[in-house]
Design a protein around this motif. Structure first.
Motif, PDB file in Angstrom:
ATOM      1  N   ALA B  14       0.836  -1.200   0.000  1.00 48.00           N
ATOM      2  CA  ALA B  14       0.000   0.000   0.000  1.00 48.00           C
ATOM      3  C   ALA B  14       0.870   1.248   0.000  1.00 48.00           C
ATOM      4  CB  ALA B  14      -0.918  -0.017   1.219  1.00 48.00           C
ATOM      5  N   ALA B  15       1.905   1.252   0.866  1.00 46.33           N
ATOM      6  CA  ALA B  15       2.800   2.410   0.915  1.00 46.33           C
ATOM      7  C   ALA B  15       3.499   2.596  -0.424  1.00 46.33           C
ATOM      8  CB  ALA B  15       3.832   2.219   2.027  1.00 46.33           C
ATOM      9  N   GLY B  16       3.916   1.473  -1.019  1.00 41.83           N
ATOM     10  CA  GLY B  16       4.610   1.542  -2.301  1.00 41.83           C
ATOM     11  C   GLY B  16       3.729   2.138  -3.381  1.00 41.83           C
ATOM     12  N   ILE B  17       2.484   1.670  -3.454  1.00 41.52           N
ATOM     13  CA  ILE B  17       1.588   2.168  -4.509  1.00 41.52           C
ATOM     14  C   ILE B  17       1.291   3.644  -4.287  1.00 41.52           C
ATOM     15  CG2 ILE B  17      -0.754   2.000  -5.416  1.00 41.52           C
ATOM     16  CD1 ILE B  17      -0.536  -1.014  -5.016  1.00 41.52           C
ATOM     17  N   TYR B  18       1.059   4.045  -3.010  1.00 42.75           N
ATOM     18  CA  TYR B  18       0.782   5.456  -2.728  1.00 42.75           C
ATOM     19  C   TYR B  18       1.953   6.324  -3.195  1.00 42.75           C
ATOM     20  CZ  TYR B  18       0.133   9.784  -0.185  1.00 42.75           C
ATOM     21  OH  TYR B  18       0.000  11.108   0.121  1.00 42.75           O
ATOM     22  N   LEU B  19       3.181   5.911  -2.831  1.00 43.74           N
ATOM     23  CA  LEU B  19       4.347   6.727  -3.176  1.00 43.74           C
ATOM     24  C   LEU B  19       4.587   6.766  -4.685  1.00 43.74           C
ATOM     25  CD1 LEU B  19       6.801   5.741  -0.338  1.00 43.74           C
ATOM     26  CD2 LEU B  19       5.803   7.977  -0.753  1.00 43.74           C
ATOM     27  N   MET B  20       4.273   5.634  -5.366  1.00 45.48           N
ATOM     28  CA  MET B  20       4.498   5.603  -6.808  1.00 45.48           C
ATOM     29  C   MET B  20       3.608   6.575  -7.559  1.00 45.48           C
ATOM     30  SD  MET B  20       5.199   1.709  -7.885  1.00 45.48           S
ATOM     31  CE  MET B  20       3.470   1.540  -7.966  1.00 45.48           C
ATOM     32  N   THR B  25      10.170  12.403  -8.732  1.00 48.94           N
ATOM     33  CA  THR B  25      10.892  11.157  -8.969  1.00 48.94           C
ATOM     34  C   THR B  25      11.272  10.448  -7.671  1.00 48.94           C
ATOM     35  OG1 THR B  25      11.910  12.440 -10.711  1.00 48.94           O
ATOM     36  CG2 THR B  25      12.654  10.206 -10.432  1.00 48.94           C
ATOM     37  N   PHE B  26      11.734  11.232  -6.672  1.00 54.07           N
ATOM     38  CA  PHE B  26      12.258  10.584  -5.470  1.00 54.07           C
ATOM     39  C   PHE B  26      11.222   9.706  -4.766  1.00 54.07           C
ATOM     40  CE2 PHE B  26      13.400  10.653  -0.927  1.00 54.07           C
ATOM     41  CZ  PHE B  26      14.573   9.931  -1.025  1.00 54.07           C
ATOM     42  N   PRO B  27      10.000  10.222  -4.466  1.00 51.85           N
ATOM     43  CA  PRO B  27       9.007   9.341  -3.844  1.00 51.85           C
ATOM     44  C   PRO B  27       8.658   8.148  -4.724  1.00 51.85           C
ATOM     45  CG  PRO B  27       8.249  11.608  -3.817  1.00 51.85           C
ATOM     46  CD  PRO B  27       9.499  11.596  -4.611  1.00 51.85           C
ATOM     47  N   VAL B  28       8.665   8.325  -6.036  1.00 51.93           N
ATOM     48  CA  VAL B  28       8.334   7.208  -6.920  1.00 51.93           C
ATOM     49  C   VAL B  28       9.359   6.089  -6.751  1.00 51.93           C
ATOM     50  CG1 VAL B  28       8.176   6.503  -9.334  1.00 51.93           C
ATOM     51  CG2 VAL B  28       7.122   8.623  -8.600  1.00 51.93           C
ATOM     52  N   HIS B 100      14.531  20.095 -12.792  1.00 48.50           N
ATOM     53  CA  HIS B 100      13.506  19.750 -11.796  1.00 48.50           C
ATOM     54  C   HIS B 100      13.315  18.247 -11.828  1.00 48.50           C
ATOM     55  CE1 HIS B 100      10.549  18.923 -14.880  1.00 48.50           C
ATOM     56  NE2 HIS B 100      11.020  19.987 -15.508  1.00 48.50           N
ATOM     57  N   ASP B 101      12.593  17.699 -10.854  1.00 48.76           N
ATOM     58  CA  ASP B 101      12.459  16.239 -10.796  1.00 48.76           C
ATOM     59  C   ASP B 101      11.003  15.800 -10.914  1.00 48.76           C
ATOM     60  OD1 ASP B 101      11.568  17.086  -8.360  1.00 48.76           O
ATOM     61  OD2 ASP B 101      12.515  15.462  -7.223  1.00 48.76           O
ATOM     62  N   LYS B 102      10.226  16.549 -11.690  1.00 53.53           N
ATOM     63  CA  LYS B 102       8.833  16.142 -11.922  1.00 53.53           C
ATOM     64  C   LYS B 102       8.821  14.933 -12.845  1.00 53.53           C
ATOM     65  CE  LYS B 102       6.621  19.959 -10.209  1.00 53.53           C
ATOM     66  NZ  LYS B 102       6.738  21.226 -10.902  1.00 53.53           N
ATOM     67  N   VAL B 103       7.865  14.028 -12.587  1.00 51.08           N
ATOM     68  CA  VAL B 103       7.785  12.824 -13.403  1.00 51.08           C
ATOM     69  C   VAL B 103       7.118  13.119 -14.738  1.00 51.08           C
ATOM     70  CG1 VAL B 103       6.844  10.496 -13.498  1.00 51.08           C
ATOM     71  CG2 VAL B 103       7.703  11.392 -11.352  1.00 51.08           C
ATOM     72  N   ASP B 104       6.158  14.048 -14.720  1.00 55.09           N
ATOM     73  CA  ASP B 104       5.342  14.297 -15.902  1.00 55.09           C
ATOM     74  C   ASP B 104       6.186  14.850 -17.050  1.00 55.09           C
ATOM     75  OD1 ASP B 104       3.179  14.354 -17.406  1.00 55.09           O
ATOM     76  OD2 ASP B 104       2.069  15.862 -16.277  1.00 55.09           O
ATOM     77  N   MET B 105       5.831  14.454 -18.291  1.00 55.59           N
ATOM     78  CA  MET B 105       6.613  14.890 -19.444  1.00 55.59           C
ATOM     79  C   MET B 105       6.125  16.204 -20.035  1.00 55.59           C
ATOM     80  SD  MET B 105       9.130  12.975 -20.430  1.00 55.59           S
ATOM     81  CE  MET B 105       9.329  13.195 -22.198  1.00 55.59           C
ATOM     82  N   ASP B 106       4.885  16.581 -19.703  1.00 60.90           N
ATOM     83  CA  ASP B 106       4.264  17.700 -20.402  1.00 60.90           C
ATOM     84  C   ASP B 106       4.826  19.029 -19.916  1.00 60.90           C
ATOM     85  OD1 ASP B 106       2.718  19.367 -21.798  1.00 60.90           O
ATOM     86  OD2 ASP B 106       0.813  18.457 -21.244  1.00 60.90           O
ATOM     87  N   ASP B 107       5.558  19.727 -20.775  1.00 63.73           N
ATOM     88  CA  ASP B 107       6.244  20.931 -20.322  1.00 63.73           C
ATOM     89  C   ASP B 107       5.281  22.084 -20.057  1.00 63.73           C
ATOM     90  OD1 ASP B 107       8.930  20.265 -20.057  1.00 63.73           O
ATOM     91  OD2 ASP B 107       9.080  20.058 -22.220  1.00 63.73           O
ATOM     92  N   ALA B 108       4.131  22.118 -20.739  1.00 65.01           N
ATOM     93  CA  ALA B 108       3.160  23.185 -20.476  1.00 65.01           C
ATOM     94  C   ALA B 108       2.680  23.104 -19.031  1.00 65.01           C
ATOM     95  CB  ALA B 108       1.978  23.049 -21.439  1.00 65.01           C
ATOM     96  N   ASP B 109       2.433  21.851 -18.558  1.00 62.75           N
ATOM     97  CA  ASP B 109       2.006  21.687 -17.172  1.00 62.75           C
ATOM     98  C   ASP B 109       3.097  22.134 -16.210  1.00 62.75           C
ATOM     99  OD1 ASP B 109      -0.225  20.698 -18.195  1.00 62.75           O
ATOM    100  OD2 ASP B 109       0.091  18.615 -17.609  1.00 62.75           O
TER     101      ASP B 109
END
Lengths: 507, 114
Positions: B14-20, B25-28, B100-109
């Motif tokens: 459960a903890a793993g899925i929540y963090l993912m 990136t780090f919590p993932v 930055h360490d955002k996971v999302d690829m969309d640069d507009a966001d």
């Protein structure tokens, strides 16, 4: 009988890759020579294994000479030999392309990673042990991580992190599935699993169904089956062109694993799983096909268009596999051969265009060097991918349609409408890329290195499609034999020489 | 003991899925590690939980525990350790390149959320 040659497709690339890392890391020329020589040797070995497998029953190779089901076994049968040949031929084309376009010099260790990837692929196709399949998946994945970020760059690295994270989740799911299987049956040898699950007591069926669905999910991630296809467009579109072309076989690893497990371990006749796998797979496959063809229509860059073409081809493939009849499986295998070569070719062509333009955007831009030749390759490849006559895509789709007459109303509609969408999508992309450039045109003659070997590589892949079309009759005859053997796996199980039931528990 | 192991696997998962599901990136990566811990314990339990018995044949053993899951879990640990090292390095590289360490690829966001 092939004896120790069965392990050669795994051992040879592993040894040469290690040599390349240790001895020739500073000499690109030497790396190229050894890498191509190893792939040529692999193609030769795979060809010999194919000849042997088509004449003899499945052959077992005991690693460390431990008998099944205690040791890990490699199994050579017609399907695995076919996949070995397909992999080595694709690898040759990709290697020529990478060398000719200098992709292999844009980062370190391209050839070593390439050969490690070959080792993982060949191992995954040969192994007869479920846990060993997991290990070879990890080998091919870790090499693919390195290849995926080859040449680096911001977007490629970020797409790479997503790709790795997604695959790590898949690996964890695979381990959950394997542990569940082991907890119920006490074995991980595929033939032993097949025999034990077939006569499992009623009460254990629930856990087997859980394990079957988990494994299906893992292989669906590899094979980019909706709703688990999200990783593919971003990964393939950001990977270097030749690497994306090699990855065309990676989705087929998922298809191979699904075909192997569903015909051997979870066939529809098994009481525990029944038709569950087919019931899940058919709708997912049809949606995959729809998503892929809509994606082709909506793609804004050429590499993304190629990635969605890959997804669409997986949809057709899984539609054929979900019928679980020998005829449909043979048609699916024919389509697998076709779609691997065609998808790889479109990625290489996308790279040729993107390299000459400096971007892969699907907009009208000035003319590129060798425009006529590239346009010709693109259109013949588009004809093959969309499934129009005269190339093998048309024959493949015809065979799939013919094999799926039972649910014709739904399946035929989806396949035919999606083919129409693909024709539209490729037509739009091609006219924007190659025709509208004349309107934009400027006086300066575009200049670029000729890279003859790269065109030989793309032409070789397309020649493979032509050969598949011309020799469709004999190829289908051979594939029907393969499909029949897959759907009656008695010879495969017998080759494992398992001890009779009760012997192990009795002691 | 079965209940304890089951709770441990469940809460790790459960903890793993929540963090993912986090955006950075780090919590993932921590989440993936949690998940691989969970599966390691799960594989171990697949051979049934048997306290105080050897896994290797010896003349004075009263019984045996299943040695195969122990071998499997060793393989799984080595592989997941290696894979975690790879993703940490890749995440570092991506962070240095992108800033930055955002996971999302969309640069507009990305621009919108800054």
């Amino acid at each position: 009988m092939m004896g120790h040659w069965i392990i050669a497709p795994v051992a040879l690339p592993a040894i040469v890759a290690a040599l390349i890392v240790l001895v020739m890391r500073h000499d690109l020329m030497l790396q190229r020579v050894f890498s191509v020589a190893a792939t040529l040797a692999l193609a030769g070995i795979a060809g010999a294994l194919l000849m042997a497998a088509s004449q003899n029953p499945p052959e077992i190779y005991l690693l460390g000479n431990w008998p099944a089901p205690f040791g890990i076994v490699l199994m050579l049968d017609r399907l695995s030999a076919l996949m070995l040949v397909l992999t080595s031929l694709l690898a040759l084309a990709v290697q020529f392309y990478a060398i000719s376009t200098d992709w292999d010099s844009r980062g370190k260790h391209f050839h070593a990673l390439f050969l490690f990837q070959m080792m993982g692929l060949n191992g995954a196709f040969l192994t007869g042990d479920a846990f060993n399949l997991f290990v070879f998946f990890e080998v091919l994945l870790i090499a693919s991580y390195g290849l995926m970020i080859h040449g680096a760059g911001r977007d490629r690295l970020r797409a790479g992190v997503q790709y790795i994270a997604f695959n790590l989740i898949a690996s964890t799911l695979f381990l959950f599935a394997l542990a569940t299987l082991y907890a119920v049956t006490g074995t991980l040898n595929m033939a032993d699993l097949a025999a034990r699950i077939a006569d499992l007591p009623e009460g254990e069926a629930g856990l087997i169904r859980v394990a079957a669905v988990l494994m299906l999910a893992v292989f669906a991630i590899k094979g980019a089956l909706v709703p688990l296809q999200f990783w593919l467009p971003g990964t393939y579109a950001n990977a270097p062109g030749p690497v994306a072309a090699l990855f065309a076989i990676m989705t087929k690893v998922g298809a191979y694993a699904i075909l192997r497990t569903t015909t051997l371990i979870f066939p529809p006749e098994t009481a525990a799983t029944g038709s569950m796998v087919a019931d899940l797979m058919l709708p997912a496959a049809l949606v995959t096909l729809a998503v892929g063809s809509v994606g082709i229509l909506g793609a804004t860059t050429l590499p993304r268009l190629a990635a969605f073409a890959g997804i669409a081809s997986m949809g057709t493939l899984f539609t054929a596999f979900s019928a679980f009849t020998p005829q449909a499986t043979a048609a699916g295998l024919y389509y697998l051969l076709h779609s691997t070569l065609a998808t790889a070719a479109i990625f290489l062509i996308a790279d040729l265009v993107a390299d000459r333009r400096g971007n892969g955007s699907l907009t009208a831009q000035p003319r590129i060097a060798q425009q006529g030749l590239i346009a010709g390759l693109f259109f013949s490849n588009a004809i093959a991918l969309a499934g129009m006559p005269p190339l093998s895509g048309f024959l493949g789709k015809l065979l799939v349609l013919d094999a799926l007459r039972a649910d014709a109303a739904l399946i035929w509609t989806v396949i035919l409408v999606s083919s129409f969408l693909m024709v539209l999508g490729f037509g739009r992309a091609g006219s924007v890329l190659f025709w509208k450039s004349h309107a934009v045109g400027d006086a300066a003659e575009p200049d670029h290195r000729p890279e003859p070997l790269a065109f030989v590589a793309v032409g070789g892949l397309l020649a493979g499609l032509v050969a598949l079309t011309v020799f469709a009759g004999p190829v289908m005859g051979w594939l029907e034999g393969t499909a029949a053997a897959l759907h009656a796996p008695d010879a495969y199980i017998a080759a494992n020489q398992l001890p009779p039931p009760g012997v192990i528990e009795g002691n | 003991m079965e209940a304890l192991i089951a709770i441990a696997i469940g809460s790790l998962t459960a903890a793993g899925i929540y963090l993912m599901l986090r955006l950075r990136t780090f919590p993932v990566i921590i989440g993936l590690t949690m998940l691989s811990y969970a599966v390691n314990v799960f594989i171990f339990a697949a051979g049934r939980l048997v306290p105080g018995l050897p896994a290797i044949i010896s003349p004075d053993a009263a019984g045996y525990t299943d040695p195969l899951p122990q071998a499997l879990v060793l393989t799984a640990i080595v592989i997941s350790f290696g894979m975690t090292a790879v993703i940490v390095l890749m995440a570092l590289g991506a962070w240095l390149e992108a800033g930055h360490d955002k996971v999302d690829m969309d640069d507009a966001d990305q621009e919108a959320s800054k």
